[in-house]
Scaffold this motif. Structure first.
Motif, PDB file in Angstrom:
ATOM      1  N   THR A  27       1.085  -1.133   0.117  1.00  0.00           N
ATOM      2  CA  THR A  27       0.013   0.029   0.089  1.00  0.00           C
ATOM      3  C   THR A  27       0.933   1.196  -0.039  1.00  0.00           C
ATOM      4  O   THR A  27       1.489   1.702   1.177  1.00  0.00           O
ATOM      5  N   PHE A  28       1.186   1.829  -1.097  1.00  0.00           N
ATOM      6  CA  PHE A  28       2.283   2.768  -1.462  1.00  0.00           C
ATOM      7  C   PHE A  28       2.116   3.875  -0.555  1.00  0.00           C
ATOM      8  O   PHE A  28       3.188   4.394   0.035  1.00  0.00           O
ATOM      9  N   ASP A  29       1.004   4.434  -0.148  1.00  0.00           N
ATOM     10  CA  ASP A  29       0.828   5.808   0.686  1.00  0.00           C
ATOM     11  C   ASP A  29       1.152   5.464   1.880  1.00  0.00           C
ATOM     12  O   ASP A  29       0.828   6.385   2.788  1.00  0.00           O
ATOM     13  N   ASN A  30       1.137   3.940   2.480  1.00  0.00           N
ATOM     14  CA  ASN A  30       1.646   3.747   3.753  1.00  0.00           C
ATOM     15  C   ASN A  30       3.167   3.838   4.038  1.00  0.00           C
ATOM     16  O   ASN A  30       3.518   3.483   5.214  1.00  0.00           O
ATOM     17  N   TYR A  31       3.896   4.082   2.968  1.00  0.00           N
ATOM     18  CA  TYR A  31       5.461   4.253   3.010  1.00  0.00           C
ATOM     19  C   TYR A  31       5.948   5.428   2.695  1.00  0.00           C
ATOM     20  O   TYR A  31       5.773   6.311   1.815  1.00  0.00           O
ATOM     21  N   ALA A  32       7.021   5.840   3.469  1.00  0.00           N
ATOM     22  CA  ALA A  32       8.107   6.768   3.108  1.00  0.00           C
ATOM     23  C   ALA A  32       8.869   6.285   2.012  1.00  0.00           C
ATOM     24  O   ALA A  32       9.058   4.912   1.903  1.00  0.00           O
ATOM     25  N   MET A  33       9.355   7.102   1.037  1.00  0.00           N
ATOM     26  CA  MET A  33      10.293   6.494   0.025  1.00  0.00           C
ATOM     27  C   MET A  33      11.722   7.425   0.179  1.00  0.00           C
ATOM     28  O   MET A  33      11.529   8.462   0.445  1.00  0.00           O
ATOM     29  N   ALA A  34      12.683   6.595  -0.568  1.00  0.00           N
ATOM     30  CA  ALA A  34      13.802   7.214  -0.512  1.00  0.00           C
ATOM     31  C   ALA A  34      14.566   6.662  -1.622  1.00  0.00           C
ATOM     32  O   ALA A  34      14.501   5.765  -2.135  1.00  0.00           O
ATOM     33  N   TRP A  35      15.701   7.301  -1.775  1.00  0.00           N
ATOM     34  CA  TRP A  35      16.750   7.058  -2.935  1.00  0.00           C
ATOM     35  C   TRP A  35      18.100   7.089  -2.037  1.00  0.00           C
ATOM     36  O   TRP A  35      18.362   7.985  -1.397  1.00  0.00           O
ATOM     37  N   PHE A  36      18.788   5.977  -1.953  1.00  0.00           N
ATOM     38  CA  PHE A  36      20.268   5.816  -1.621  1.00  0.00           C
ATOM     39  C   PHE A  36      21.064   5.394  -2.870  1.00  0.00           C
ATOM     40  O   PHE A  36      20.611   5.222  -3.892  1.00  0.00           O
ATOM     41  N   ARG A  37      22.311   5.626  -2.579  1.00  0.00           N
ATOM     42  CA  ARG A  37      23.305   5.455  -3.597  1.00  0.00           C
ATOM     43  C   ARG A  37      24.473   4.590  -2.993  1.00  0.00           C
ATOM     44  O   ARG A  37      24.554   4.953  -1.800  1.00  0.00           O
ATOM     45  N   GLN A  38      25.272   3.873  -3.711  1.00  0.00           N
ATOM     46  CA  GLN A  38      26.432   3.220  -3.289  1.00  0.00           C
ATOM     47  C   GLN A  38      27.466   3.262  -4.566  1.00  0.00           C
ATOM     48  O   GLN A  38      27.382   2.860  -5.541  1.00  0.00           O
ATOM     49  N   ALA A  39      28.582   4.226  -4.150  1.00  0.00           N
ATOM     50  CA  ALA A  39      29.586   4.303  -5.168  1.00  0.00           C
ATOM     51  C   ALA A  39      30.694   3.205  -4.982  1.00  0.00           C
ATOM     52  O   ALA A  39      30.601   2.562  -3.893  1.00  0.00           O
ATOM     53  N   PRO A  40      31.489   2.893  -6.068  1.00  0.00           N
ATOM     54  CA  PRO A  40      32.311   1.747  -6.130  1.00  0.00           C
ATOM     55  C   PRO A  40      33.343   2.010  -4.736  1.00  0.00           C
ATOM     56  O   PRO A  40      33.719   3.111  -4.595  1.00  0.00           O
ATOM     57  N   GLY A  41      33.385   1.021  -3.911  1.00  0.00           N
ATOM     58  CA  GLY A  41      34.107   0.903  -2.673  1.00  0.00           C
ATOM     59  C   GLY A  41      33.850   1.825  -1.374  1.00  0.00           C
ATOM     60  O   GLY A  41      34.393   1.736  -0.393  1.00  0.00           O
ATOM     61  N   LYS A  42      32.504   2.213  -1.792  1.00  0.00           N
ATOM     62  CA  LYS A  42      31.943   2.987  -0.360  1.00  0.00           C
ATOM     63  C   LYS A  42      30.512   2.480  -0.056  1.00  0.00           C
ATOM     64  O   LYS A  42      30.308   1.378  -0.591  1.00  0.00           O
ATOM     65  N   GLY A  43      30.351   2.921   1.245  1.00  0.00           N
ATOM     66  CA  GLY A  43      28.984   2.504   1.719  1.00  0.00           C
ATOM     67  C   GLY A  43      27.878   3.108   1.195  1.00  0.00           C
ATOM     68  O   GLY A  43      27.866   4.089   0.279  1.00  0.00           O
ATOM     69  N   ARG A  44      26.669   2.490   1.460  1.00  0.00           N
ATOM     70  CA  ARG A  44      25.595   3.055   0.927  1.00  0.00           C
ATOM     71  C   ARG A  44      25.090   4.411   1.778  1.00  0.00           C
ATOM     72  O   ARG A  44      25.205   4.380   2.762  1.00  0.00           O
ATOM     73  N   GLU A  45      24.438   5.189   0.999  1.00  0.00           N
ATOM     74  CA  GLU A  45      24.341   6.675   1.509  1.00  0.00           C
ATOM     75  C   GLU A  45      22.892   7.060   1.224  1.00  0.00           C
ATOM     76  O   GLU A  45      22.420   6.907  -0.058  1.00  0.00           O
ATOM     77  N   LEU A  46      22.473   7.848   1.965  1.00  0.00           N
ATOM     78  CA  LEU A  46      21.030   8.530   1.639  1.00  0.00           C
ATOM     79  C   LEU A  46      21.327   9.650   0.710  1.00  0.00           C
ATOM     80  O   LEU A  46      22.233  10.479   0.801  1.00  0.00           O
TER      81      LEU A  46
END
Length: 124
Positions: A27-46
């Motif tokens: 139920t899509f509108d029950n959720y916050a949504m986000a984009w994260f990214r992960q660059a080569p050799g790095k951790g995932r970041e918001l």
């Protein structure tokens, strides 16, 4: 639940790109949504996040803006003036929040579901 990202690719520095994420099985509108990214050799970041109704957003970079269309179960990331350091795999994420909650979810642990990612490569 499925989150399917699209729109990544190879672009030149200074270009713009818009990523999309199609959500199903929730139920899509029950959720916050986000984009994260992960660059080569790095951790995932918001990168950016948006609450359930789209009325509050947060972005870590003014060049990036997040939006959502609850009628289409979709969330978007508009990226402008791209730089080589933006090269990464970009992930869509969904985080369950209480009904009508206005909390901005900042951490990866706040999100329950993740897409497989779409790769963005920015050449100089």
């Amino acid at each position: 639940v499925q989150l399917i990202e699209s729109g990544g690719g190879l672009v030149q520095a200074g270009d713009s790109l818009k990523l999309s994420c199609a959500a199903s099985g929730l139920t899509f509108d029950n959720y916050a949504m986000a984009w994260f990214r992960q660059a080569p050799g790095k951790g995932r970041e918001l990168v950016a996040t948006i609450i359930w109704n789209g009325r509050s957003t947060y972005s870590t970079d003014p060049r990036f803006s997040i939006s959502r269309d609850n009628a289409r179960n979709a969330v978007y990331l508009q990226m402008n003036s791209l730089k080589p350091e933006d090269t990464a795999v970009y992930y869509c994420a969904a985080g369950r929040t209480p009904d009508y909650d206005l909390t901005i979810l900042m951490g990866s642990r706040d999100y329950n579901y993740w897409g497989q990612g779409t790769r963005v490569t920015v050449s100089s």
